[in-house]
Design a protein around this motif. Structure first.
Motif, PDB file in Angstrom:
ATOM      1  N   UNK A 169       1.086  -1.197   0.124  1.00 21.43           N
ATOM      2  CA  UNK A 169       0.014   0.119   0.048  1.00 21.43           C
ATOM      3  C   UNK A 169       0.902   1.270  -0.033  1.00 21.43           C
ATOM      4  N   UNK A 170       0.582   2.078  -0.725  1.00 25.41           N
ATOM      5  CA  UNK A 170       1.693   3.292  -0.976  1.00 25.41           C
ATOM      6  C   UNK A 170       0.758   4.486  -1.685  1.00 25.41           C
ATOM      7  N   UNK A 171       1.489   5.731  -1.651  1.00 23.14           N
ATOM      8  CA  UNK A 171       0.926   6.940  -2.303  1.00 23.14           C
ATOM      9  C   UNK A 171       2.250   7.313  -3.193  1.00 23.14           C
ATOM     10  N   UNK A 172       2.025   7.379  -4.619  1.00 16.61           N
ATOM     11  CA  UNK A 172       2.927   7.660  -5.242  1.00 16.61           C
ATOM     12  C   UNK A 172       2.754   9.063  -6.070  1.00 16.61           C
ATOM     13  N   UNK A 173       3.794   9.695  -6.445  1.00 18.59           N
ATOM     14  CA  UNK A 173       3.702  10.725  -7.295  1.00 18.59           C
ATOM     15  C   UNK A 173       4.002  10.195  -8.821  1.00 18.59           C
ATOM     16  N   UNK A 174       3.453  10.620  -9.774  1.00 18.98           N
ATOM     17  CA  UNK A 174       3.632  10.153 -11.289  1.00 18.98           C
ATOM     18  C   UNK A 174       4.867  10.121 -11.513  1.00 18.98           C
ATOM     19  N   UNK A 175       5.649  11.248 -10.922  1.00 21.09           N
ATOM     20  CA  UNK A 175       7.080  11.281 -11.508  1.00 21.09           C
ATOM     21  C   UNK A 175       7.941  10.232 -11.184  1.00 21.09           C
ATOM     22  N   UNK A 176       7.616   9.286 -10.193  1.00 21.23           N
ATOM     23  CA  UNK A 176       8.299   8.150  -9.735  1.00 21.23           C
ATOM     24  C   UNK A 176       8.544   7.141 -10.755  1.00 21.23           C
ATOM     25  N   UNK A 177       7.643   7.103 -11.455  1.00 22.72           N
ATOM     26  CA  UNK A 177       7.412   6.076 -12.828  1.00 22.72           C
ATOM     27  C   UNK A 177       7.861   6.861 -14.049  1.00 22.72           C
ATOM     28  N   UNK A 178       8.415   8.091 -13.830  1.00 20.98           N
ATOM     29  CA  UNK A 178       8.669   9.088 -15.218  1.00 20.98           C
ATOM     30  C   UNK A 178       9.569   8.360 -16.130  1.00 20.98           C
ATOM     31  N   UNK A 179      10.527   7.563 -15.673  1.00 19.55           N
ATOM     32  CA  UNK A 179      11.624   6.980 -16.613  1.00 19.55           C
ATOM     33  C   UNK A 179      11.338   5.651 -17.378  1.00 19.55           C
ATOM     34  N   UNK A 180      10.097   5.191 -16.916  1.00 17.09           N
ATOM     35  CA  UNK A 180       9.815   3.934 -17.521  1.00 17.09           C
ATOM     36  C   UNK A 180       8.497   4.253 -18.721  1.00 17.09           C
ATOM     37  N   UNK A 181       8.890   3.662 -19.756  1.00 16.83           N
ATOM     38  CA  UNK A 181       7.910   3.761 -20.862  1.00 16.83           C
ATOM     39  C   UNK A 181       6.541   2.699 -20.711  1.00 16.83           C
ATOM     40  N   UNK A 182       5.749   3.056 -21.180  1.00 13.38           N
ATOM     41  CA  UNK A 182       4.739   2.267 -21.182  1.00 13.38           C
ATOM     42  C   UNK A 182       4.913   0.615 -22.015  1.00 13.38           C
ATOM     43  N   UNK A 183       4.486  -0.303 -20.997  1.00  9.47           N
ATOM     44  CA  UNK A 183       4.528  -1.618 -21.614  1.00  9.47           C
ATOM     45  C   UNK A 183       6.142  -2.148 -21.121  1.00  9.47           C
ATOM     46  N   UNK A 184       6.709  -1.309 -20.450  1.00  6.59           N
ATOM     47  CA  UNK A 184       7.980  -1.892 -19.773  1.00  6.59           C
ATOM     48  C   UNK A 184       7.751  -2.943 -18.752  1.00  6.59           C
ATOM     49  N   UNK A 185       8.619  -3.693 -18.828  1.00  2.00           N
ATOM     50  CA  UNK A 185       8.621  -5.272 -17.596  1.00  2.00           C
ATOM     51  C   UNK A 185       9.564  -4.868 -16.477  1.00  2.00           C
ATOM     52  N   UNK A 186       8.965  -4.378 -15.253  1.00  4.55           N
ATOM     53  CA  UNK A 186       9.900  -4.008 -14.143  1.00  4.55           C
ATOM     54  C   UNK A 186       9.205  -4.225 -12.849  1.00  4.55           C
ATOM     55  N   UNK A 187       9.984  -4.729 -12.106  1.00  3.69           N
ATOM     56  CA  UNK A 187       9.533  -4.940 -10.714  1.00  3.69           C
ATOM     57  C   UNK A 187       9.858  -3.442  -9.873  1.00  3.69           C
ATOM     58  N   UNK A 188       9.050  -3.379  -8.686  1.00  2.00           N
ATOM     59  CA  UNK A 188       8.982  -2.104  -7.866  1.00  2.00           C
ATOM     60  C   UNK A 188      10.158  -2.004  -7.096  1.00  2.00           C
ATOM     61  N   UNK A 189      10.994  -3.113  -6.462  1.00  2.00           N
ATOM     62  CA  UNK A 189      11.852  -2.884  -5.596  1.00  2.00           C
ATOM     63  C   UNK A 189      13.159  -2.054  -6.091  1.00  2.00           C
ATOM     64  N   UNK A 190      13.370  -2.238  -7.398  1.00  2.00           N
ATOM     65  CA  UNK A 190      14.713  -1.342  -7.719  1.00  2.00           C
ATOM     66  C   UNK A 190      14.560   0.053  -7.690  1.00  2.00           C
ATOM     67  N   UNK A 191      13.093   0.457  -7.850  1.00  2.00           N
ATOM     68  CA  UNK A 191      12.825   1.819  -8.097  1.00  2.00           C
ATOM     69  C   UNK A 191      12.747   2.438  -6.516  1.00  2.00           C
ATOM     70  N   UNK A 192      12.487   1.581  -5.669  1.00  2.00           N
ATOM     71  CA  UNK A 192      12.199   1.973  -4.325  1.00  2.00           C
ATOM     72  C   UNK A 192      13.540   2.011  -3.507  1.00  2.00           C
ATOM     73  N   UNK A 193      14.472   1.190  -3.933  1.00  2.00           N
ATOM     74  CA  UNK A 193      15.790   1.138  -3.464  1.00  2.00           C
ATOM     75  C   UNK A 193      16.635   2.309  -3.913  1.00  2.00           C
ATOM     76  N   UNK A 194      16.297   2.823  -5.287  1.00  2.00           N
ATOM     77  CA  UNK A 194      16.764   4.096  -5.708  1.00  2.00           C
ATOM     78  C   UNK A 194      16.395   5.333  -5.004  1.00  2.00           C
TER      79      UNK A 194
END
Length: 230
Positions: A169-194
């Motif tokens: 459960x989390x609140x995110x700003x859209x900018x948190x995912x700005x570097x990812x293109x639509x259709x990209x396969x990626x887990x959440x943990x690397x973004x959280x760690x960064x």
């Protein structure tokens, strides 16, 4: 403010139940897991919800429809077979989530955290990009994920063990995912760690009821608990 329910997972550990029923539609306490989320959101004043799906996703759309039965408007983000993982799924759904902070809830957890708190958490983000709800490490994830000092989330180290687990459960700003293109396969943990390394992740410890419904045994236990007479 919009909410997104993550419902695209295959539910491998819940097979054979999930061979024919998507995990979010499995029943606990007389209703589907995802319906508990929808009813809580509606009761707290939410009106717009985005749901992503992949495995047996048409069943989810058929069951929930446009959301009017819950007093909501549901938009669906359809993913390819195999799904896009959490970060990829959210990034792909961004056009449906507008440009303001949004709430994300894993469809396979049961939690009584007050979703009405999402709006004040979003307002308090400041320069941060996310606010995570964390719980004490459950027995099935004793190693935990993170530690919390004040309202800032940290990675574990020799002096601060990972005593808390991300609740999904989390609140995110859209900018948190700005570097990812639509259709990209990626887990959440690397973004959280960064984000943690950059000091951009806030959080809170929640001490109420939370269940990660990841196995048949936990599903059955939750169903039992929720059907006990009050």
């Amino acid at each position: 403010m919009k909410a997104m329910i993550l419902a695209a997972g295959r539910g491998e550990r819940l097979r054979p139940l999930t061979d024919h029923t998507p995990k979010p539609l499995l029943q606990v306490g007389g209703k589907a897991l995802i319906v508990w989320h929808l009813e809580r959101l509606a009761a707290a004043g939410w009106r717009e919800v985005v749901i992503n799906h992949a495995h047996l996703g048409r069943q989810i759309e058929t069951s929930l429809g446009n959301g009017s039965a819950f007093g909501l408007r549901i938009a669906y983000s359809r993913e390819p077979a195999g799904a896009l993982e959490t970060a990829g799924g959210i990034a792909t759904a961004l056009p449906l989530l507008a440009d303001q902070p949004f709430l994300v809830v894993n469809g396979d957890v049961w939690c009584d955290w007050d979703v009405a708190q999402a709006a004040p958490r979003a307002a308090a983000l400041g320069e941060r990009l996310a606010h995570l709800v964390l719980v004490d490490n459950p027995g099935h994830h004793a190693g935990g994920d993170f530690t919390l000092r004040g309202d800032r989330v940290y990675a574990a180290d020799d002096h601060h063990p990972a005593t808390l687990t991300y609740a999904g459960i989390a609140v995110f700003r859209p900018e948190f995912f700005a570097a990812l293109s639509r259709g990209t396969y990626m887990k959440l943990r690397p973004l959280l760690d960064d984000g943690i390394r950059r000091g951009l992740i806030a959080g809170e410890r929640y001490g109420g009821r939370w269940v990660d419904v990841g196995t048949i045994e936990r599903l059955q236990q939750l169903d039992h608990d929720l059907t006990l007479p009050v």
